[in-house]
Design a protein around this motif. Structure first.
Motif, short mmCIF file in Angstrom:
data_model
loop_
_atom_site.label_atom_id
_atom_site.label_comp_id
_atom_site.label_asym_id
_atom_site.label_seq_id
_atom_site.Cartn_x
_atom_site.Cartn_y
_atom_site.Cartn_z
N GLY A 25 -12.76 -6.66 -7.00
CA GLY A 25 -12.00 -5.77 -6.13
C GLY A 25 -12.03 -4.31 -6.53
N TYR A 26 -12.54 -3.98 -7.71
CA TYR A 26 -12.55 -2.58 -8.15
C TYR A 26 -13.41 -1.72 -7.23
CZ TYR A 26 -10.67 -4.47 -12.56
OH TYR A 26 -9.92 -5.11 -13.52
N PHE A 27 -14.62 -2.18 -6.95
CA PHE A 27 -15.52 -1.38 -6.11
C PHE A 27 -14.97 -1.15 -4.71
CE2 PHE A 27 -18.90 -1.33 -2.88
CZ PHE A 27 -19.42 -0.07 -3.14
N PRO A 28 -14.54 -2.18 -3.97
CA PRO A 28 -14.02 -1.91 -2.62
C PRO A 28 -12.76 -1.06 -2.62
CG PRO A 28 -13.63 -4.21 -3.23
CD PRO A 28 -14.57 -3.63 -4.25
N ALA A 29 -11.97 -1.12 -3.71
CA ALA A 29 -10.79 -0.25 -3.79
C ALA A 29 -11.22 1.21 -3.80
CB ALA A 29 -9.98 -0.59 -5.02
N LEU A 30 -12.25 1.52 -4.58
CA LEU A 30 -12.78 2.88 -4.62
C LEU A 30 -13.49 3.22 -3.32
CD1 LEU A 30 -13.36 5.42 -6.34
CD2 LEU A 30 -15.48 4.30 -7.09
N TYR A 31 -14.27 2.28 -2.81
CA TYR A 31 -15.06 2.49 -1.60
C TYR A 31 -14.16 2.76 -0.38
CZ TYR A 31 -18.72 1.32 1.88
OH TYR A 31 -19.62 1.33 2.90
N ARG A 32 -13.02 2.11 -0.33
CA ARG A 32 -12.10 2.33 0.79
C ARG A 32 -11.64 3.78 0.84
NH1 ARG A 32 -6.61 2.19 1.70
NH2 ARG A 32 -5.96 1.47 3.77
N GLY A 33 -11.36 4.37 -0.34
CA GLY A 33 -10.96 5.77 -0.38
C GLY A 33 -12.05 6.70 0.12
N VAL A 34 -13.30 6.42 -0.26
CA VAL A 34 -14.43 7.22 0.21
C VAL A 34 -14.56 7.11 1.72
CG1 VAL A 34 -16.93 7.51 0.11
CG2 VAL A 34 -15.66 7.01 -1.99
N THR A 35 -14.41 5.89 2.24
CA THR A 35 -14.55 5.66 3.68
C THR A 35 -13.47 6.40 4.46
OG1 THR A 35 -15.49 3.47 3.24
CG2 THR A 35 -14.70 3.89 5.47
N ILE A 36 -12.26 6.40 3.94
CA ILE A 36 -11.17 7.14 4.59
C ILE A 36 -11.50 8.63 4.63
CG2 ILE A 36 -8.76 7.88 4.34
CD1 ILE A 36 -8.17 5.06 3.26
N ARG A 37 -12.04 9.14 3.53
CA ARG A 37 -12.39 10.57 3.48
C ARG A 37 -13.49 10.89 4.48
NH1 ARG A 37 -13.22 14.78 4.35
NH2 ARG A 37 -13.45 16.65 3.05
N VAL A 38 -14.49 10.04 4.60
CA VAL A 38 -15.56 10.25 5.58
C VAL A 38 -14.99 10.21 6.99
CG1 VAL A 38 -17.67 9.29 6.58
CG2 VAL A 38 -17.39 9.39 4.09
#
Length: 249
Positions: A25-38
């Motif tokens: 779950g570490y990667f998707p937790a970080l990835y979700r933040g990037v996706t929100i910013r995009v």
């Protein structure tokens, strides 16, 4: 699937990881933040082709979500993602190594494929400006990533003294160099027919799997020892780490 669907489905993966106490779950937790910013960037008109970037984001994320679903159900997935997910069960890895395993597979393999899918042939050239702008978004998030990692990995800075692999260097390498490689890969993919693309994907998948092996098994006794020492001071709660990373915006 649109970008809002992506954010929602990443939330479901994160919830699964919390329930199963899994570092996956570490990667998707970080990835979700990037996706929100995009998504915010698209809404603010930061991209030349907003709808196209929304499509790229959705196609890109679908590859991760499909790989995760396949891994959970035992279906065939790319070698690089299988390696990344399987390493999620390794308790000796640093948080940053778990993140890098996911970043490696998603950027070095998935991103070029996704870009070529939505902009085949000569159309790929029109994507370059927006593709590069995402690098600026990611770079702007580096300090946030560093600060959050320091909350759960307080001795991460020690790696600066053992091989120059501190948190900032790790994030900049994985984002900067990997995205440059992804653009080159996308250009090569866009110019090929289906058969050529399949051959190139297989080759890059092999190379990406090998790079993941180096991420989780870094060469050198000194660096390996430093990683072990840093790991002893990292947060032990998977849920806590996921919560911290999920707050990155």
């Amino acid at each position: 699937m649109n970008i809002e669907d992506v954010i929602s489905q990443l939330g479901e993966v994160i919830a699964w990881a919390r329930a199963n106490n899994s570092p996956v779950g570490y990667f998707p937790a970080l990835y979700r933040g990037v996706t929100i910013r995009v998504s915010e960037g698209i809404g603010n008109g930061d991209f030349i082709g907003g709808p196209r970037m929304g499509e790229l984001d959705a196609v890109f994320a679908a590859r991760y979500l499909s790989a995760f679903a396949g891994w959970r159900t035992g279906k065939p997935i790319s070698k690089s993602w299988k390696k990344a997910f399987d390493e999620g069960a390794n308790p000796s890895l640093l948080i940053s190594q778990h993140l890098l395993a996911g970043i490696n597979a998603h950027i070095n393999l998935d991103l070029g494929i996704a870009a070529a899918m939505i902009a085949p042939g000569e159309a790929i050239n029109a994507l370059e400006g927006d593709f590069s702008f995402i690098n600026q978004i990611l770079s702007s998030m580096v300090d946030g990533v560093e600060n959050d990692l320091s909350k759960v990995s307080p001795w991460m800075g020690l790696l600066d003294f053992f091989g120059g692999k501190g948190d900032e260097e790790i994030v900049n390498f994985s984002i900067g160099k990997a995205r440059k490689w992804a653009w080159t890969f996308a250009q090569r993919m866009a110019a090929l027919d289906a058969e050529g693309q399949a051959e190139l994907i297989a080759q890059v998948d092999e190379e990406t799997e090998q790079l993941c092996h180096l991420v989780v098994n870094p060469p050198g006794l000194l660096l390996s020892t430093a990683l072990f020492v840093v790991r002893q001071r990292e947060e032990g709660s998977v849920a806590r780490i996921i919560d911290v990373l999920n707050g990155v915006r």
